[in-house]
Design an enzyme around this catalytic site. Structure first.
Site, PDB file in Angstrom:
ATOM      1  N   THR A 227       0.821  -1.213   0.000  1.00 28.80           N
ATOM      2  CA  THR A 227       0.000   0.000   0.000  1.00 28.80           C
ATOM      3  C   THR A 227       0.850   1.256   0.000  1.00 28.80           C
ATOM      4  O   THR A 227       0.488   2.272  -0.595  1.00 28.80           O
ATOM      5  CB  THR A 227      -0.939   0.003   1.214  1.00 28.80           C
ATOM      6  OG1 THR A 227      -1.821  -1.111   1.125  1.00 28.80           O
ATOM      7  CG2 THR A 227      -1.756   1.273   1.286  1.00 28.80           C
TER       8      THR A 227
ATOM      9  N   THR B 171       1.272  -4.256   4.271  1.00 26.23           N
ATOM     10  CA  THR B 171       0.963  -4.545   5.673  1.00 26.23           C
ATOM     11  C   THR B 171       0.316  -5.907   5.893  1.00 26.23           C
ATOM     12  O   THR B 171       0.334  -6.424   7.008  1.00 26.23           O
ATOM     13  CB  THR B 171       0.033  -3.458   6.253  1.00 26.23           C
ATOM     14  OG1 THR B 171      -1.183  -3.421   5.488  1.00 26.23           O
ATOM     15  CG2 THR B 171       0.700  -2.095   6.220  1.00 26.23           C
TER      16      THR B 171
END
Length: 329
Positions: A12, A93
């Site tokens: 991300t 993540t």
């Protein structure tokens, strides 16, 4: 000036969306590591940073090959460059905690390896990636970071590889260390972290990672689980199994029955729990079924441990000794 090797893997933090207010519908792993570095010119005040792109993927799509390349590059850099201060890894993540734990078990060097990601894509109006990256480098060049092994820096907190886990699907504070809390924090006043001890266990420091990795599965505990799944994995010759047991790592009667009836060779097997925190202790029936308690490791980290133990050719007795040593450390 400090020297940092930045290894980019996507995620991300390198993601893009069609508009600044879009936080969920984006593509991870679009920007390269050089783009991330250029977006934070203040990093030039902290260190001389060289960038290498290991991968550029959503971390849900991370492969064993990516892990092998990452470990090999870190080992090579630390061996060849004595003046290298540390390594920073940009990472998605979703599986960041697994990579951190893998590196904790494999990289035998006091210099810091710091993993960092973001919960919002780089195009977001208030993207957290740039500050997270700046703070990760702050930690990597600090005098306090050496000796701690792999660290995770997110939202101003510094977390240890063994305890950290992703605890939320939204929000910049999505990482925590249940039952322990963060090791420290980092802000504009500096890095607030105890000095590393200088000695830690790296049980697989000499392990060469193969191109073909063993298969280790995770079974999830619930009401009336289908024990046929366990039998299927045993018959398939799975090299390791992690049980995400209910409560304190408890298996159902059906699962215990399937293990008791199995006459073939038993893979390495760990009992973790689905609670999110709290240890799994040894049980009187563990030896009979070939199980071992995972202690404080969550299921995904227990799987990483079993992967490396299988590559190393460990049996249950050797794994039990390793688990005891890790608990002491």
């Amino acid at each position: 000036m400090a020297r940092i090797l930045l290894l980019a893997t996507g995620g991300t933090i390198a993601g893009q969306a069609d508009a600044g207010a879009i936080l969920n519908s984006y593509t991870a792993g679009v920007l390269g590591g050089e783009d991330l570095l250029a977006a934070v010119p203040q990093l030039q005040e902290l260190a001389a940073i060289s960038v290498e792109q290991i991968a550029n993927v959503d971390s849900a799509d991370l492969l064993f090959d990516h892990w092998r390349l990452l470990v090999g590059r870190i080992r090579e850099a630390f061996q060849a460059e004595p003046d290298l201060t540390g390594v920073v890894i940009t990472h998605g993540t979703n599986t960041l905690e697994e990579t951190a734990w893998l590196l904790q078990l494999l990289i035998d060097d006091p210099r810091p390896v710091v993993l960092v990601g973001a919960m919002r894509p780089a195009t977001a109006l208030s993207a957290d990636g740039p500050l997270n990256l700046f703070q990760a480098v702050q930690v990597a060049v600090s005098l306090e970071a050496p000796g701690h092994g792999a660290l995770v820096v997110m939202d101003g907190q510094i977390q240890a590889a063994r305890q950290v886990t992703k605890v939320a699907t939204q929000g910049v504070g999505a990482f925590a260390s249940p039952g322990r809390g963060p090791l420290g924090w980092v802000d504009d006043t500096g890095v607030h972290l105890p000095m590393g001890s200088g000695s830690r266990q790296v049980p697989f420091a000499a392990l060469d990672l193969p191109e073909q990795w063993p298969q280790v599965a995770i079974l999830y505990g619930c009401v009336e689980p289908d024990a046929r799944m366990l039998t299927f994995f045993l018959e398939a010759g799975m090299q390791g199994l992690v049980f995400t047991g209910t409560g304190a790592g408890q298996l159902s009667a059906g699962e215990r029955s399937a293990l008791g009836a199995w006459a073939g060779p038993r893979p390495l097997m760990l009992r973790a729990n689905r609670c999110g925190s709290g240890p799994v202790h040894s049980d009187a029936e563990d030896e009979r079924f070939g199980l071992l308690p995972a202690g404080s490791l969550n299921p995904q980290k227990a799987r990483v441990l079993l992967l490396l133990a299988s590559i190393a050719g460990m049996d249950r007795s050797a794994l039990e000794e390793l688990m005891i040593d890790l608990a002491r450390g």
